[in-house]
Design a protein around this motif. Structure first.
Motif, short mmCIF file in Angstrom:
data_model
loop_
_atom_site.label_atom_id
_atom_site.label_comp_id
_atom_site.label_asym_id
_atom_site.label_seq_id
_atom_site.Cartn_x
_atom_site.Cartn_y
_atom_site.Cartn_z
N ARG A 27 0.83 -1.21 0.00
CA ARG A 27 0.00 0.00 0.00
C ARG A 27 0.87 1.26 0.00
O ARG A 27 0.57 2.24 -0.68
CB ARG A 27 -0.92 0.00 1.22
N ILE A 28 1.93 1.23 0.78
CA ILE A 28 2.83 2.39 0.84
C ILE A 28 3.46 2.65 -0.52
O ILE A 28 3.48 3.79 -1.02
CB ILE A 28 3.90 2.17 1.91
N ILE A 29 4.00 1.60 -1.14
CA ILE A 29 4.65 1.78 -2.44
C ILE A 29 3.65 2.22 -3.49
O ILE A 29 3.94 3.08 -4.33
CB ILE A 29 5.38 0.49 -2.86
N GLU A 30 2.45 1.65 -3.45
CA GLU A 30 1.41 2.07 -4.40
C GLU A 30 1.16 3.57 -4.31
O GLU A 30 1.08 4.27 -5.32
CB GLU A 30 0.10 1.34 -4.11
N ARG A 31 1.04 4.04 -3.09
CA ARG A 31 0.72 5.46 -2.91
C ARG A 31 1.87 6.35 -3.34
O ARG A 31 1.68 7.41 -3.96
CB ARG A 31 0.35 5.71 -1.45
N LEU A 32 3.09 5.94 -3.02
CA LEU A 32 4.25 6.73 -3.42
C LEU A 32 4.44 6.70 -4.94
O LEU A 32 4.84 7.70 -5.54
CB LEU A 32 5.51 6.23 -2.70
N VAL A 33 4.19 5.56 -5.56
CA VAL A 33 4.28 5.46 -7.02
C VAL A 33 3.28 6.42 -7.68
O VAL A 33 3.59 7.06 -8.69
CB VAL A 33 4.04 4.02 -7.49
N HIS A 34 2.10 6.52 -7.09
CA HIS A 34 1.09 7.41 -7.66
C HIS A 34 1.56 8.86 -7.59
O HIS A 34 1.36 9.63 -8.54
CB HIS A 34 -0.23 7.25 -6.91
N ARG A 35 2.22 9.23 -6.49
CA ARG A 35 2.65 10.62 -6.30
C ARG A 35 3.96 10.92 -7.03
O ARG A 35 4.16 12.02 -7.52
CB ARG A 35 2.78 10.92 -4.81
N PHE A 36 4.87 9.93 -7.07
CA PHE A 36 6.21 10.14 -7.64
C PHE A 36 6.55 9.02 -8.63
O PHE A 36 7.45 8.21 -8.39
CB PHE A 36 7.27 10.19 -6.54
N PRO A 37 5.85 8.94 -9.77
CA PRO A 37 6.04 7.79 -10.67
C PRO A 37 7.43 7.69 -11.27
O PRO A 37 7.92 6.58 -11.50
CB PRO A 37 4.98 8.02 -11.75
N VAL A 38 8.09 8.81 -11.53
CA VAL A 38 9.43 8.76 -12.14
C VAL A 38 10.48 8.45 -11.09
O VAL A 38 11.33 7.57 -11.28
CB VAL A 38 9.76 10.08 -12.87
#
Length: 533
Positions: A27-38
């Protein structure tokens, strides 16, 4: 889930309880990927974890707006409270170790973006995101590239909004990188309807950087730097302990260099002994072929000492490519980038040479070991193949660079390297890493001015232009240069304890990278209880 997708859940639910730490990690990685995909899709950004969406939205760029930073801080508070529950399950339990590394990386990324704030002072930060984001999209095809390119003006507008007052030095570096990046983009020849708005956005950013207010100061407060070194880099040492470590490393390496030089050519300084050695001649296929050849030899050696299976070595290939021109301002002469995702897919070894300009570095074989086998490439492959999901996504500079630096030494103990000249080259690499770490530490703790740091490097044999560029680069990543020497010395201590239990160097290469980039104290305890095979 191995490659998290986008998570649009409300920030207030970010820290909601999960049944296990692995589920929370996803869940944490999903949320961070959404905010900072690059930033998460690349290991170029050392304070971020890594991850990639299953189906990336190629029109998205990373969000460094003030609103996003406030949401990140709120998310972090909720996640930290939930992770505290898992930390209490015992110091060396898998759940506790996973929770600890997640807490550390979350604190680091949040403090970097809300306290250190490179997005408010470093144009090169945005331009690095631009270069990596476009390169990543280009690899996935023309549609992904077109979407990233069409939304790029909006990201560059965000950069102008955030870069209100910047250090003069960082402004100059940004303008130099911007010019190179524009040339690189034009060389790709995208359709004019996509290229022209981006070139206009580049021009707008250039005008902004030239005209926005500037400051002379570019170093963080000394107290903040000490916290970065202790927590963000993972040194876990006081400033005086760090200073002592560099003094000891420099003394040790000079002793080795002088001793080996005296054995080879009595009365000759070590610098001249190394300078007299013939430079390696690249094969007919050029520099790239030379690197590919040594990487193949290193891979076969790792198979022979049983730290990797033949099947894994074949499944984890290393590509060799030139560092793109637009990245040369912020990258050194070599770098490794792992492919992001589980199971591991291999990675790319970037070299400065374009494959046509001539010679090799005298230490190119040891450099290759650092970047590939058994250094970064082996460590990254073991991490991305780890059965526990939390450990796949997280790395820490002192562990990452410390392992690669110590891996060079392990190749002497496992019989790959053995000559006096190789030992001198290894000691020279250790010496210069210690000097660079000392410079990083001393300029940021105000023990030496940047100009004095350049003089120190020049006094020890470095070209002045190279020394100046190096000191400028270190200002962009405060504390990172500490990781090589501090991490190498931590691994040395763990290794020496490991050998006291009648195990061998090859056992250490097999066991040490197998646990992910966990805390050194936990790794030492785990290795002490493992049975060598």
């Amino acid at each position: 889930m191995d490659r998290p997708g986008n998570d649009n859940s409300d920030a207030r639910n970010a820290g909601a309880p999960s049944s296990d730490v692995g589920t929370l990690a996803v869940r944490i990685i999903e949320r961070l990927v959404h905010r900072f995909p690059v930033c998460l899709a690349s290991d170029e950004f050392h304070f971020f974890p890594q991850g990639r969406a299953e189906e990336p939205d190629w029109s998205r760029w990373d969000d460094f707006s003030p609103e996003s930073m406030s949401e990140l801080a709120a998310d972090n508070r909720g996640w930290q409270e939930t992770l505290d529950r898992f930390v209490k399950t015992g110091p060396d339990s898998d759940e506790s170790i996973d929770a600890d590394i997640l807490k550390r990386v979350l604190s680091t990324v949040t403090e970097q973006l809300t306290v250190v704030r490179p997005q408010a002072s470093q144009p090169t930060f945005y331009l690095t995101v631009v270069g990596i984001g476009l390169s990543e999209a280009l690899e996935h095809g023309p549609d992904a590239f077109a979407k990233r390119l069409s939304s790029l003006p909006g990201f560059l507008a965000q950069a102008r909004d955030n870069l209100q007052t910047i250090p003069e030095l960082f402004g100059r570096m940004g303008l130099a990188m911007l010019e190179k990046q524009a040339r690189w983009l034009e060389s790709l020849r995208p359709p004019s309807e996509l290229l022209n708005p981006v070139l206009q956005a580049f021009s707008d950013l250039k005008n902004h950087l030239e005209n926005c207010p500037k400051t002379e100061s570019f170093l963080p407060d000394a107290d903040l730097y000490e916290h970065i070194a202790f927590a963000h880099m993972g040194c876990r040492m006081s400033p005086e302990e760090i200073a002592d470590a560099f003094r000891a490393e420099i003394e040790e390496t000079l002793e080795i260099l002088n001793k080996e030089a005296e054995s080879i050519s009595p009365g000759t300084p070590w610098q001249k002994v190394l300078a007299r050695q013939p430079m390696p001649e690249p094969p007919s296929g050029g520099v790239f072929e030379a690197y590919r050849h040594i990487i193949d030899q290193l891979s076969r050696h790792c198979v022979e000492i049983k730290c990797v299976s033949p099947e894994s070595a074949a499944a984890w290939p290393v590509q060799v490519e030139a560092i793109p021109g637009y990245m040369r301002l912020v990258r050194s002469n070599a770098a490794f980038a792992a492919s992001c995702g589980h199971p591991p897919q291999g990675g790319t070894f970037y070299i400065l040479d374009d494959g046509e300009s001539g010679g090799l570095y005298a230490d190119y074989r040891i450099l290759s070991a650092h970047e590939t086998w058994p250094g970064h490439h082996l460590l990254d492959s073991r991490r991305w193949g780890h059965p526990r999901v939390a450990r796949r996504h997280v790395e820490f500079p002192v562990f990452y660079e410390g392992w690669a630096s110590f891996a060079e030494e392990l190749l002497f103990d496992t019989g790959f390297f053995h000559s006096r000249i190789d030992r001198m080259l290894l000691a020279k690499r250790r010496f210069w890493r210690a000097m660079r770490g000392r410079v990083d530490f001393e300029i940021h703790t105000r023990r030496r001015t940047p100009e004095q740091a350049v003089d120190l490097l020049v006094q020890n044999g470095m070209d002045r232009d190279d020394a100046t560029a190096m000191v400028n680069r270190y200002a962009l990543k405060p504390g990172y240069q500490l990781a090589y020497t501090i991490g190498r010395r931590r691994f040395r201590r763990i290794y020496e304890q490991f050998l006291k239990t009648d195990r061998e160097a090859s056992d250490f290469v097999r066991h040490a990278p197998a646990h992910g980039e966990i805390a050194f104290d936990a790794l030492a305890r785990i290795l002490a209880n493992e049975v060598g095979s």
